[in-house]
Design a protein around this motif. Structure first.
Motif, PDB file in Angstrom:
ATOM      1  N   LEU A  39      12.821   3.283   9.900  1.00 17.65           N
ATOM      2  CA  LEU A  39      12.053   3.686  11.075  1.00 17.65           C
ATOM      3  C   LEU A  39      11.578   5.124  10.907  1.00 17.65           C
ATOM      4  O   LEU A  39      10.420   5.461  11.174  1.00 17.65           O
ATOM      5  CB  LEU A  39      12.955   3.572  12.311  1.00 17.65           C
ATOM      6  CG  LEU A  39      12.278   3.497  13.654  1.00 17.65           C
ATOM      7  CD1 LEU A  39      11.564   2.173  13.800  1.00 17.65           C
ATOM      8  CD2 LEU A  39      13.310   3.660  14.758  1.00 17.65           C
TER       9      LEU A  39
ATOM     10  N   ARG B 260       7.672   6.707  10.426  1.00 20.81           N
ATOM     11  CA  ARG B 260       7.115   7.863  11.139  1.00 20.81           C
ATOM     12  C   ARG B 260       6.575   8.896  10.168  1.00 20.81           C
ATOM     13  O   ARG B 260       5.508   9.470  10.365  1.00 20.81           O
ATOM     14  CB  ARG B 260       8.205   8.520  12.001  1.00 20.81           C
ATOM     15  CG  ARG B 260       8.625   7.680  13.168  1.00 20.81           C
ATOM     16  CD  ARG B 260       7.620   7.811  14.273  1.00 20.81           C
ATOM     17  NE  ARG B 260       7.990   6.979  15.404  1.00 20.81           N
ATOM     18  CZ  ARG B 260       7.489   7.120  16.611  1.00 20.81           C
ATOM     19  NH1 ARG B 260       6.596   8.045  16.843  1.00 20.81           N
ATOM     20  NH2 ARG B 260       7.854   6.325  17.583  1.00 20.81           N
TER      21      ARG B 260
ATOM     22  N   GLY C 270       3.147   8.051   8.500  1.00 16.95           N
ATOM     23  CA  GLY C 270       1.945   8.084   9.329  1.00 16.95           C
ATOM     24  C   GLY C 270       1.708   9.394  10.031  1.00 16.95           C
ATOM     25  O   GLY C 270       0.696   9.570  10.705  1.00 16.95           O
TER      26      GLY C 270
ATOM     27  N   GLY D 252      -7.261   4.427   5.636  1.00 22.46           N
ATOM     28  CA  GLY D 252      -6.533   4.049   6.850  1.00 22.46           C
ATOM     29  C   GLY D 252      -5.892   2.675   6.707  1.00 22.46           C
ATOM     30  O   GLY D 252      -4.756   2.468   7.127  1.00 22.46           O
TER      31      GLY D 252
ATOM     32  N   LEU E 100      -2.794   2.905   4.632  1.00 22.76           N
ATOM     33  CA  LEU E 100      -1.710   3.481   5.436  1.00 22.76           C
ATOM     34  C   LEU E 100      -1.140   2.442   6.394  1.00 22.76           C
ATOM     35  O   LEU E 100       0.075   2.319   6.553  1.00 22.76           O
ATOM     36  CB  LEU E 100      -2.230   4.688   6.228  1.00 22.76           C
ATOM     37  CG  LEU E 100      -1.244   5.319   7.198  1.00 22.76           C
ATOM     38  CD1 LEU E 100      -0.099   5.970   6.441  1.00 22.76           C
ATOM     39  CD2 LEU E 100      -1.916   6.352   8.095  1.00 22.76           C
ATOM     40  N   PHE E 101      -2.057   1.680   7.025  1.00 21.67           N
ATOM     41  CA  PHE E 101      -1.613   0.690   7.991  1.00 21.67           C
ATOM     42  C   PHE E 101      -0.716  -0.351   7.323  1.00 21.67           C
ATOM     43  O   PHE E 101       0.345  -0.690   7.843  1.00 21.67           O
ATOM     44  CB  PHE E 101      -2.818   0.011   8.644  1.00 21.67           C
ATOM     45  CG  PHE E 101      -2.447  -0.941   9.739  1.00 21.67           C
ATOM     46  CD1 PHE E 101      -2.092  -0.461  10.989  1.00 21.67           C
ATOM     47  CD2 PHE E 101      -2.419  -2.302   9.516  1.00 21.67           C
ATOM     48  CE1 PHE E 101      -1.729  -1.321  11.998  1.00 21.67           C
ATOM     49  CE2 PHE E 101      -2.049  -3.174  10.516  1.00 21.67           C
ATOM     50  CZ  PHE E 101      -1.712  -2.686  11.761  1.00 21.67           C
TER      51      PHE E 101
ATOM     52  N   THR F  54       2.770   1.328   6.412  1.00 21.56           N
ATOM     53  CA  THR F  54       3.655   1.575   7.566  1.00 21.56           C
ATOM     54  C   THR F  54       4.057   0.263   8.221  1.00 21.56           C
ATOM     55  O   THR F  54       5.186   0.124   8.670  1.00 21.56           O
ATOM     56  CB  THR F  54       2.995   2.480   8.633  1.00 21.56           C
ATOM     57  OG1 THR F  54       1.686   2.006   8.882  1.00 21.56           O
ATOM     58  CG2 THR F  54       2.936   3.905   8.186  1.00 21.56           C
ATOM     59  N   PHE F  55       3.116  -0.709   8.270  1.00 18.27           N
ATOM     60  CA  PHE F  55       3.464  -1.986   8.892  1.00 18.27           C
ATOM     61  C   PHE F  55       4.640  -2.628   8.158  1.00 18.27           C
ATOM     62  O   PHE F  55       5.597  -3.083   8.785  1.00 18.27           O
ATOM     63  CB  PHE F  55       2.251  -2.927   8.881  1.00 18.27           C
ATOM     64  CG  PHE F  55       2.440  -4.160   9.704  1.00 18.27           C
ATOM     65  CD1 PHE F  55       2.037  -4.180  11.027  1.00 18.27           C
ATOM     66  CD2 PHE F  55       3.044  -5.292   9.178  1.00 18.27           C
ATOM     67  CE1 PHE F  55       2.227  -5.310  11.807  1.00 18.27           C
ATOM     68  CE2 PHE F  55       3.240  -6.428   9.954  1.00 18.27           C
ATOM     69  CZ  PHE F  55       2.824  -6.438  11.271  1.00 18.27           C
TER      70      PHE F  55
ATOM     71  N   LEU G 211       7.885  -0.562   8.814  1.00 20.53           N
ATOM     72  CA  LEU G 211       8.396  -0.716  10.173  1.00 20.53           C
ATOM     73  C   LEU G 211       8.896  -2.138  10.422  1.00 20.53           C
ATOM     74  O   LEU G 211       9.899  -2.334  11.112  1.00 20.53           O
ATOM     75  CB  LEU G 211       7.313  -0.352  11.189  1.00 20.53           C
ATOM     76  CG  LEU G 211       6.921   1.127  11.224  1.00 20.53           C
ATOM     77  CD1 LEU G 211       5.704   1.344  12.086  1.00 20.53           C
ATOM     78  CD2 LEU G 211       8.082   1.971  11.727  1.00 20.53           C
ATOM     79  N   ALA G 212       8.193  -3.139   9.840  1.00 21.05           N
ATOM     80  CA  ALA G 212       8.644  -4.522  10.008  1.00 21.05           C
ATOM     81  C   ALA G 212      10.015  -4.701   9.365  1.00 21.05           C
ATOM     82  O   ALA G 212      10.907  -5.333   9.940  1.00 21.05           O
ATOM     83  CB  ALA G 212       7.633  -5.489   9.403  1.00 21.05           C
TER      84      ALA G 212
END
Lengths: 320, 285
Positions: A236, A240, A243, A293, A296-297, A300-301, A304-305
């Motif tokens: 987690l 952070r 991003g 972008g 990055l998405f 991070t996805f 975080l998943a």
């Protein structure tokens, strides 16, 4: 409910209609969250398409960044993102675990809440404040003390020395990573603290009963039982850090090139977007930034998943 | 050294290190706040609230930026909170056993930590390009998207804390489910839900990244009405701080510190009062 409807035939249909409207509204709002995610993915894919069409997968691996010749590659930004986050994790994790251990095992009960709250306030401070503080206070401090020290002591060692080569600029990837390590502290600490608290007291007391020290209880009982949750908390924090935009933008130096030295300026995906997007001219330039972008998405996805998955697993484990 | 003494020594070393980690963590917080007060207090005066953002090397304030931040935060909260509360209600009340609920919870938690700059890109695509330019509406919508996950999460958590016996008592009296939720469950969870909204407001009032490509900035007060102002670029504290702090001008930098102190103080007050609200509720019970 059917019996009530029999008793009050006049009011029941209206109540049922209201019920359906209200339930429909809650359902619609919940689905809206999924729709937002789908729309974000859709707009990123469509927006980034021209860049991937022009450069192919080479967009990810190329290190070109030339707005005039319209040649773009994502690698320096991806590299900077990964390196700054790695520094943040390397330094942030021991501190976060230390704080969590202090709060759960060492701290007198009346101090638990105030200290927990203060650490969480670190997360409340907006990232732009970290940025302005980093640029005007932290970077000059590093430039005059820490960086010359690193260059003098580690700069001459083969291999490692390359990481600390060059002049002490103050700003750069190391500075960005250090600021990120402060910013991820509250996220990792609050998750690890919560999972530490879930360890059954009986387990800990049994260990204390056979003469274990506090540290032995933490190392042999608390950490093994909560390992999945701790890793979830770390992921987690990593999400952070990857991003984080404004704090990094202030201190990274925004240079689209790869430099082995951690003291050199670099860039991250989010910093490139913040610095360049509103001034980017031309479709390819814009599409390349949106391509950044998207990368990055995706990163991070996934992180975080994975974090969420581990925390859910721990919850199930605790439930059984 | 006997094994026992060595174990004791290891224990003492590790625990001292954890104490030191805590001290250093809190030191950062203290240092940041102290720096803000040191540089920011001098910039806080009446002019900061009454004059608009100045040209380089001239005297001014942040009135238009403060106004813009308040307007966009309010609009974002008004748009985002109801959606968040309703979605949280679905997760806690109607959808408890629905197969989509875990998926929504999962996605919501990811959106909660997703990079806010991506939201800026998304709204740029969705609103700025079709509307033909940067606008405060776009900025407010980007912030609204950030409000939703925070409110969903706290609403669900708080509704789950309401004892089922309350719902059953109301249902037994013949109240339809929506009435049970709105008049009984919401009322019992009100303070907690309010806390969620306050935390969401605290979160968005410092957000810079999603505003960079949406509301952009505006050096002046918009001379038209509020609707005209909303359809045009609007000054806001975070973006003004970003621009002014990185400028070489002394006046601008000083205003940036003033704005930074203002934002941080607001957010910390919101945060602490939200926490007090929750603990006070616990106290009353």
């Amino acid at each position: 409910m059917a019996d009530i409807a029999l008793d009050r035939p006049a009011e029941a249909p209206r109540a049922r209609a209201f019920d359906q409207i209200f339930q429909g509204a809650t359902w619609f709002s919940a689905i809206f969250i999924l729709a937002v995610l789908a729309a974000v993915i859709g707009s990123l894919v469509i927006g980034a398409l021209p860049a991937f069409m022009k450069f192919g997968w080479g967009f990810i691996t190329s290190d070109a960044w030339n707005p005039v010749k319209e040649e773009f590659g994502a690698w320096p930004a991806i590299y900077g993102t990964l390196v700054t986050s790695a520094i943040a994790m390397l330094i942030g994790i021991p501190f976060a675990l230390g704080i969590a251990i202090f709060i759960t095992e060492l701290c007198p009960p009346w101090l638990k809440r105030p200290i927990g709250t203060l650490v969480e306030l670190l997360a409340a401070i907006p990232s732009i404040i970290y940025g302005i503080w980093g640029l005007f206070v932290f970077a000059p401090f590093l430039q005059t003390t820490v960086q010359p020290f690193l260059i003098d002591t580690l700069g001459d060692i083969p291999i490692i020395g390359a990481l600390f080569a060059g002049p002490p600029l103050g700003i750069g990837m190391l500075t960005a990573g250090l600021i990120l390590s402060i910013m991820v502290l509250p996220f990792i600490t609050s998750v690890t603290r919560d999972v530490f608290e879930t360890v059954p007291t009986v387990l800990k007391e049994s260990a204390y009963g056979i003469g274990a020290t506090t540290w032995e209880v933490v190392w042999n009982i608390v950490l093994p039982t909560t390992r999945v949750g701790v890793i979830g908390g770390i992921m987690l924090g990593l999400g952070r850090a990857l991003g984080e935009t404004m704090a990094v933008t202030f201190v990274i130096g925004n240079a689209h090139r790869i430099n082995v030295s951690l003291l050199a300026p670099g860039t991250t995906i989010s910093a490139s977007l913040a610095n360049e997007f509103s001034e980017a001219v031309g479709d390819v330039y814009k599409a390349s930034l949106i391509g950044l972008g998207s990368v990055l998405f995706v990163i991070t996805f996934l992180v975080l998943a994975a974090a969420k998955y581990m925390l859910i697993r721990l919850q199930r484990q605790a439930g059984t | 050294m006997s094994p026992y003494a060595r174990r004791r020594a290891t224990n003492a070393v590790v625990l001292s290190l954890s104490l030191a980690a805590t001290a250093i963590g809190l030191l950062w917080l203290g240092l940041i706040l102290w720096t803000l007060l040191w540089h920011g207090l001098g910039a806080i005066n009446l002019d900061l609230f009454t004059l608009q953002t100045p040209a380089p090397n001239s005297h001014g304030g942040l009135s238009n930026a403060i106004y813009g931040s308040i307007v966009m935060t309010v609009v974002a909260t008004i748009v985002g909170s109801p959606i968040g509360i309703l979605a949280g209600t679905f997760l806690a009340e109607y959808g408890r056993h629905s197969p989509v609920a875990p998926v929504i919870r999962f996605i919501n938690d990811i959106l909660l930590s997703a990079p806010s700059i991506i939201v800026g890109l998304f709204i740029y695509d969705l609103m700025v390009i079709p509307m033909g330019g940067f606008s405060a509406w776009a900025g407010a919508m980007a912030l609204a998207i950030l409000v939703i996950p925070v409110v969903v999460r706290t609403t669900e958590d708080m509704l789950n804390l309401v004892p089922n016996s309350l719902r059953e008592a109301a249902a037994a009296l013949g109240a339809p489910k929506w009435k049970v939720i709105v008049m009984v469950t919401y009322r019992a969870a009100l303070q907690g839900m309010l806390t969620g909204v306050m935390l969401a407001v605290a979160r968005i009032s410092g957000e810079t990244a999603p505003l960079l490509f949406t509301a952009l900035n505006n050096q002046f007060w918009d001379q038209g009405g509020i609707l005209h102002a909303m359809s045009n670029p609007m000054a806001n504290l975070p973006v003004v701080i970003f621009q002014f702090a990185l400028s070489p001008y002394q006046d601008w930098q000083s205003l940036a510190w003033g704005g930074a102190l203002l934002i941080t103080a607001t957010i910390l007050i919101l945060n602490i009062s939200a926490r007090l609200l929750v603990s006070w509720k616990g106290f009353a019970k």
